[in-house]
Structures are given as C-alpha cells and as structure tokens.
Design a protein around this motif. Structure first.
Motif, PDB file in Angstrom:
ATOM      1  N   TYR A 195     -47.417 -12.238 -29.749  1.00 17.41           N
ATOM      2  CA  TYR A 195     -47.750 -13.555 -30.273  1.00 17.41           C
ATOM      3  C   TYR A 195     -48.684 -13.399 -31.468  1.00 17.41           C
ATOM      4  CZ  TYR A 195     -46.087 -15.329 -25.751  1.00 17.41           C
ATOM      5  OH  TYR A 195     -45.342 -15.630 -24.646  1.00 17.41           O
ATOM      6  N   SER A 196     -48.392 -14.192 -32.536  1.00 18.37           N
ATOM      7  CA  SER A 196     -49.239 -14.120 -33.729  1.00 18.37           C
ATOM      8  C   SER A 196     -49.380 -15.518 -34.329  1.00 18.37           C
ATOM      9  CB  SER A 196     -48.655 -13.120 -34.737  1.00 18.37           C
ATOM     10  OG  SER A 196     -49.568 -12.877 -35.783  1.00 18.37           O
ATOM     11  N   PHE A 197     -49.584 -15.600 -35.657  1.00 19.07           N
ATOM     12  CA  PHE A 197     -49.912 -16.865 -36.308  1.00 19.07           C
ATOM     13  C   PHE A 197     -49.027 -17.076 -37.531  1.00 19.07           C
ATOM     14  CE2 PHE A 197     -53.585 -15.247 -34.131  1.00 19.07           C
ATOM     15  CZ  PHE A 197     -54.102 -16.357 -33.472  1.00 19.07           C
ATOM     16  N   GLY A 198     -48.468 -18.291 -37.660  1.00 17.70           N
ATOM     17  CA  GLY A 198     -47.630 -18.635 -38.797  1.00 17.70           C
ATOM     18  C   GLY A 198     -48.424 -19.208 -39.950  1.00 17.70           C
ATOM     19  N   GLU A 199     -47.702 -19.690 -40.959  1.00 16.78           N
ATOM     20  CA  GLU A 199     -48.311 -20.031 -42.246  1.00 16.78           C
ATOM     21  C   GLU A 199     -49.319 -21.171 -42.176  1.00 16.78           C
ATOM     22  OE1 GLU A 199     -45.266 -21.212 -44.926  1.00 16.78           O
ATOM     23  OE2 GLU A 199     -44.383 -22.684 -43.576  1.00 16.78           O
ATOM     24  N   GLU A 200     -49.249 -22.038 -41.171  1.00 13.49           N
ATOM     25  CA  GLU A 200     -50.153 -23.187 -41.109  1.00 13.49           C
ATOM     26  C   GLU A 200     -51.467 -22.895 -40.392  1.00 13.49           C
ATOM     27  OE1 GLU A 200     -49.573 -25.960 -42.720  1.00 13.49           O
ATOM     28  OE2 GLU A 200     -47.648 -25.171 -43.414  1.00 13.49           O
ATOM     29  N   SER A 201     -51.679 -21.668 -39.940  1.00 17.65           N
ATOM     30  CA  SER A 201     -52.841 -21.370 -39.112  1.00 17.65           C
ATOM     31  C   SER A 201     -54.111 -21.142 -39.934  1.00 17.65           C
ATOM     32  CB  SER A 201     -52.582 -20.131 -38.255  1.00 17.65           C
ATOM     33  OG  SER A 201     -53.735 -19.762 -37.538  1.00 17.65           O
ATOM     34  N   TYR A 202     -55.233 -21.532 -39.355  1.00 15.59           N
ATOM     35  CA  TYR A 202     -56.544 -21.261 -39.949  1.00 15.59           C
ATOM     36  C   TYR A 202     -56.880 -19.775 -39.949  1.00 15.59           C
ATOM     37  CZ  TYR A 202     -57.987 -20.806 -35.068  1.00 15.59           C
ATOM     38  OH  TYR A 202     -58.083 -20.405 -33.760  1.00 15.59           O
ATOM     39  N   VAL A 203     -56.184 -18.985 -39.134  1.00 18.72           N
ATOM     40  CA  VAL A 203     -56.495 -17.559 -39.006  1.00 18.72           C
ATOM     41  C   VAL A 203     -56.340 -16.836 -40.339  1.00 18.72           C
ATOM     42  CG1 VAL A 203     -55.637 -15.385 -38.024  1.00 18.72           C
ATOM     43  CG2 VAL A 203     -56.095 -17.346 -36.536  1.00 18.72           C
ATOM     44  N   HIS A 204     -55.400 -17.263 -41.160  1.00 19.55           N
ATOM     45  CA  HIS A 204     -55.199 -16.592 -42.449  1.00 19.55           C
ATOM     46  C   HIS A 204     -56.399 -16.802 -43.370  1.00 19.55           C
ATOM     47  CE1 HIS A 204     -51.269 -16.207 -40.804  1.00 19.55           C
ATOM     48  NE2 HIS A 204     -50.999 -17.481 -40.932  1.00 19.55           N
ATOM     49  N   ARG A 205     -56.972 -17.977 -43.333  1.00 21.73           N
ATOM     50  CA  ARG A 205     -58.183 -18.232 -44.125  1.00 21.73           C
ATOM     51  C   ARG A 205     -59.341 -17.398 -43.596  1.00 21.73           C
ATOM     52  NH1 ARG A 205     -60.930 -18.712 -48.585  1.00 21.73           N
ATOM     53  NH2 ARG A 205     -62.613 -20.255 -48.543  1.00 21.73           N
ATOM     54  N   LEU A 206     -59.426 -17.270 -42.278  1.00 23.40           N
ATOM     55  CA  LEU A 206     -60.467 -16.441 -41.675  1.00 23.40           C
ATOM     56  C   LEU A 206     -60.343 -14.994 -42.166  1.00 23.40           C
ATOM     57  CD1 LEU A 206     -61.596 -16.572 -37.981  1.00 23.40           C
ATOM     58  CD2 LEU A 206     -61.038 -14.382 -39.016  1.00 23.40           C
ATOM     59  N   VAL A 207     -59.115 -14.473 -42.197  1.00 22.43           N
ATOM     60  CA  VAL A 207     -58.878 -13.108 -42.670  1.00 22.43           C
ATOM     61  C   VAL A 207     -59.233 -12.988 -44.146  1.00 22.43           C
ATOM     62  CG1 VAL A 207     -57.097 -11.373 -43.137  1.00 22.43           C
ATOM     63  CG2 VAL A 207     -57.140 -12.563 -40.927  1.00 22.43           C
ATOM     64  N   GLU A 208     -58.881 -13.995 -44.924  1.00 22.87           N
ATOM     65  CA  GLU A 208     -59.201 -13.985 -46.357  1.00 22.87           C
ATOM     66  C   GLU A 208     -60.705 -13.948 -46.582  1.00 22.87           C
ATOM     67  OE1 GLU A 208     -58.377 -16.697 -50.371  1.00 22.87           O
ATOM     68  OE2 GLU A 208     -57.997 -17.509 -48.381  1.00 22.87           O
ATOM     69  N   LEU A 209     -61.433 -14.796 -45.856  1.00 26.29           N
ATOM     70  CA  LEU A 209     -62.890 -14.808 -45.984  1.00 26.29           C
ATOM     71  C   LEU A 209     -63.492 -13.463 -45.600  1.00 26.29           C
ATOM     72  CD1 LEU A 209     -63.609 -18.304 -44.411  1.00 26.29           C
ATOM     73  CD2 LEU A 209     -64.080 -17.650 -46.776  1.00 26.29           C
ATOM     74  N   ALA A 210     -62.850 -12.786 -44.647  1.00 28.05           N
ATOM     75  CA  ALA A 210     -63.342 -11.496 -44.183  1.00 28.05           C
ATOM     76  C   ALA A 210     -62.965 -10.354 -45.122  1.00 28.05           C
ATOM     77  CB  ALA A 210     -62.812 -11.204 -42.782  1.00 28.05           C
ATOM     78  N   GLY A 211     -62.206 -10.660 -46.176  1.00 27.61           N
ATOM     79  CA  GLY A 211     -61.855  -9.631 -47.153  1.00 27.61           C
ATOM     80  C   GLY A 211     -60.544  -8.942 -46.892  1.00 27.61           C
ATOM     81  N   GLY A 212     -59.615  -9.632 -46.217  1.00 28.72           N
ATOM     82  CA  GLY A 212     -58.314  -9.051 -45.933  1.00 28.72           C
ATOM     83  C   GLY A 212     -57.178  -9.934 -46.402  1.00 28.72           C
ATOM     84  N   ARG A 213     -55.947  -9.474 -46.124  1.00 30.30           N
ATOM     85  CA  ARG A 213     -54.727 -10.229 -46.421  1.00 30.30           C
ATOM     86  C   ARG A 213     -53.877 -10.269 -45.159  1.00 30.30           C
ATOM     87  NH1 ARG A 213     -51.838  -6.875 -50.633  1.00 30.30           N
ATOM     88  NH2 ARG A 213     -53.075  -5.173 -49.749  1.00 30.30           N
TER      89      ARG A 213
END
Length: 330
Positions: A195-213
């Motif tokens: 299980y993971s996260f699709g394009e609408e998830s806040y998790v991608h922004r969290l990863v971006e803030l943490a310095g990742g993609r």
C-alpha cells in the motif's frame, strides 16, 4: 432610580438578558459549514465533544479544546490525556455509545467515517462536523477551524502558526537542494502488500519538504497497491515505511527477494517511522516531516539516519500487523 441603574447595568453587561431579574439567556445557535458542504447548527457553548478519529483528537488538543473531549475512539493513543477518556467504536460507529455521551458536537473525517452516517446522527439530534484532509495546509486549517467550533480560537491560532513556522524552517533547510541532491523516495504503508500513496496525497508534499522526490506522486489511484515490478522500475533511493521503530529492514528483502537490486535496499537506506507520524493527518505530521528529512539528509539534520531503528520512536514490528489498511489512517 434603582430600576434605572439596574437597566443601565444590564444594557452594558448582559445585552441578551430579558431584564434585571430575568437571568441570562442561552446564546443563539451558530451555523457552520463542514467539509462535506453540510450546514451544521451548534448550540453555544460547545462543552462536550466526541471525536471519531485519532487525528481529530490530536487536533482538538492542539486547538486548546482537549478538556472538552468526553469520548474518543478505541484506536486513540495520543496525547496521554486520552487514557482517561471513554472509548467508543468508530468502525463501525457505536451510535448508542455516542448518544449516551450526550455530546454537543461530534468530530468526524471522511477518511475514516462514512458520510452516510450523518443521517443517523441527524435522527439522534446530535450535531456532527466532517473534516477532510488532502494536504498539509488542511491540517493547519483544521486546527484553526476546531478553535472556532470549540470557542478556543486564540489557542488554536497560536498552535497553527507555531506549526507553520516549524514547517517553514524545515523547508528553508531543504529548499536550496538541487534535483540531483534530492533522493527518490518510496513511502509504504505495508511491507508485504505494498500500500502506498497516489497523486492527491499530502505525503508527497511531506517528502518534498524533507528534501526528497516521491516516486508515486503521479499515480492516479488515491491509495494504490504497488506491484513488485513498479518498485523494480522506480528504483527508489530511499524507502520510508510506516512500520514502527522496531522494524527490521531485512524483513523487506525476505518478503521481496528481487529487490536486492533496488538502490534503497542495496545501500541500506530502508527506514521505518511510527505510523502516526506519517499516516495520521494531524499536528505531528510536522515532526514526521522532520524525521524523514533527518533520514534523507543526515548531514543537514544531525546525523539521524540509522536504517534499522530510531531510538526516539515508538511502534510495533511490521510482522505483527495482521491486516494493514490502505492509507491514510488518521
């Protein structure tokens, strides 16, 4: 003369009172609109609150309204003050227990609670307010909104601003990173079923803030289940799992032997965090982002990057999770 003085005093101090000796009337009901577009009428003051999701409980405390909570779900585990509160089943909702708590307001989220339950609550004459979380900003807005609902606006505003400042400081430390310096990150809820996260998830922004993609930020499904082939093709540099502090990363390779060629596995960059810091859209997402950043860029964040476990985290080994649920899990 006495009657005149009394009338003037009431005009200044008790504008809603009917007269000098008549006592104070209840404030007029307040009408608000929730995330479902529903009109919710609240009697003031809101003194008794039931939370039907752990993230909403944390938000209520963050908004300064923790003392108003009279019952929370059986899944609630934070903050420690919830240990003294009554517990109510949320999946499915124990309507009888909610009604018995005599709440002035029930807090719900469409990530956990079926919107159709509003009809039952209406029949019980229990006001229910729904939140929805698609971004990190929604969390901060929910804290402020909860302050409005519970009459704790000042405390809620202070908390939301403090969290936003923490997030801004984190972003300031990673914003200068070039694309080539940002590792490709796969965030997983399950280690067996992926299980993971699709394009609408806040998790991608969290990863971006943490310095990742994030490698799943273009997937159409809101809660995709990944294939072995997807991971082999995406070749993430880092894998972040919501499996708790005691998770043994070698288990991931046991479950997926072909992943020995995946850079994250080959280079020992498989990390695990407490699920509540990643999957629960609440005030502790800010801490979750910081811990992700510490693992992606230990040189910038104090060298926290052990692939096996984090001493300041808490959680269960993934092997104990009998049936992981699709994200998010507030």
């Amino acid at each position: 003369m006495h009657a005149l003085r009394c009338g003037l005093l009431l005009a200044l101090l008790l504008p809603v009172a009917s007269g000098c000796g008549g006592g104070e009337q209840s404030p007029a009901p307040t009408t608000v609109t929730d995330a479902l577009g529903r009109t919710v009428e609240l009697d003031r003051p809101v003194g008794r609150v039931v939370s039907l999701a752990p993230n909403l409980t944390e938000i209520a405390f963050a908004a300064g309204g923790g003392s108003r909570l009279v019952a929370v779900t059986t899944a609630d585990d934070y903050p420690p003050a919830v240990d003294s509160l009554d517990r109510i089943s949320a999946l499915p909702v124990d309507f009888e227990a909610v009604a018995a708590a005599n709440p002035d307001l029930v807090l719900a989220t469409d990530q956990v609670n079926p919107p159709g339950d509003t009809e039952t609550f209406a029949a019980l004459d229990v006001p229910i307010y729904f939140f929805s979380f698609g971004s990190l900003t929604d969390v901060f807005d929910a804290i402020r909104r909860t302050g409005v609902l519970l009459g704790t606006e000042a405390a809620a505003t202070d908390t939301a601003r403090a969290l936003e400042r923490r997030m801004a400081r984190l972003e300031a430390r990673t914003d200068s990173l070039e694309t080539s310096e940002r590792p490709r990150v796969l965030v997983l809820v399950g280690d067996d079923t992926l299980y993971s996260f699709g394009e609408e998830s806040y998790v991608h922004r969290l990863v971006e803030l943490a310095g990742g993609r994030s490698v799943t930020d273009t997937l159409d499904a809101s809660a995709p289940t990944l294939s072995e082939e997807f991971v082999l093709t995406a070749r993430p540099d880092v894998i972040i799992g919501a499996w708790g502090a005691d998770y043994d990363p070698s288990r991931l390779l046991e479950l997926h032997p072909t992943w020995d060629v995946v850079p994250a596995v080959r280079n020992g960059r498989v990390y695990s965090l407490p699920p509540s810091l990643l999957l629960r859209p609440g005030p502790r997402l800010v801490e979750g982002a910081r811990r992700v950043a510490a693992r992606l860029h230990p040189d910038r964040f104090g060298g926290v990057g052990s692939p096996s476990r984090s001493p300041d985290s808490s959680g269960l080994r993934s092997s104990r999770l009998s049936s992981p649920a699709p994200p998010p899990t507030p």
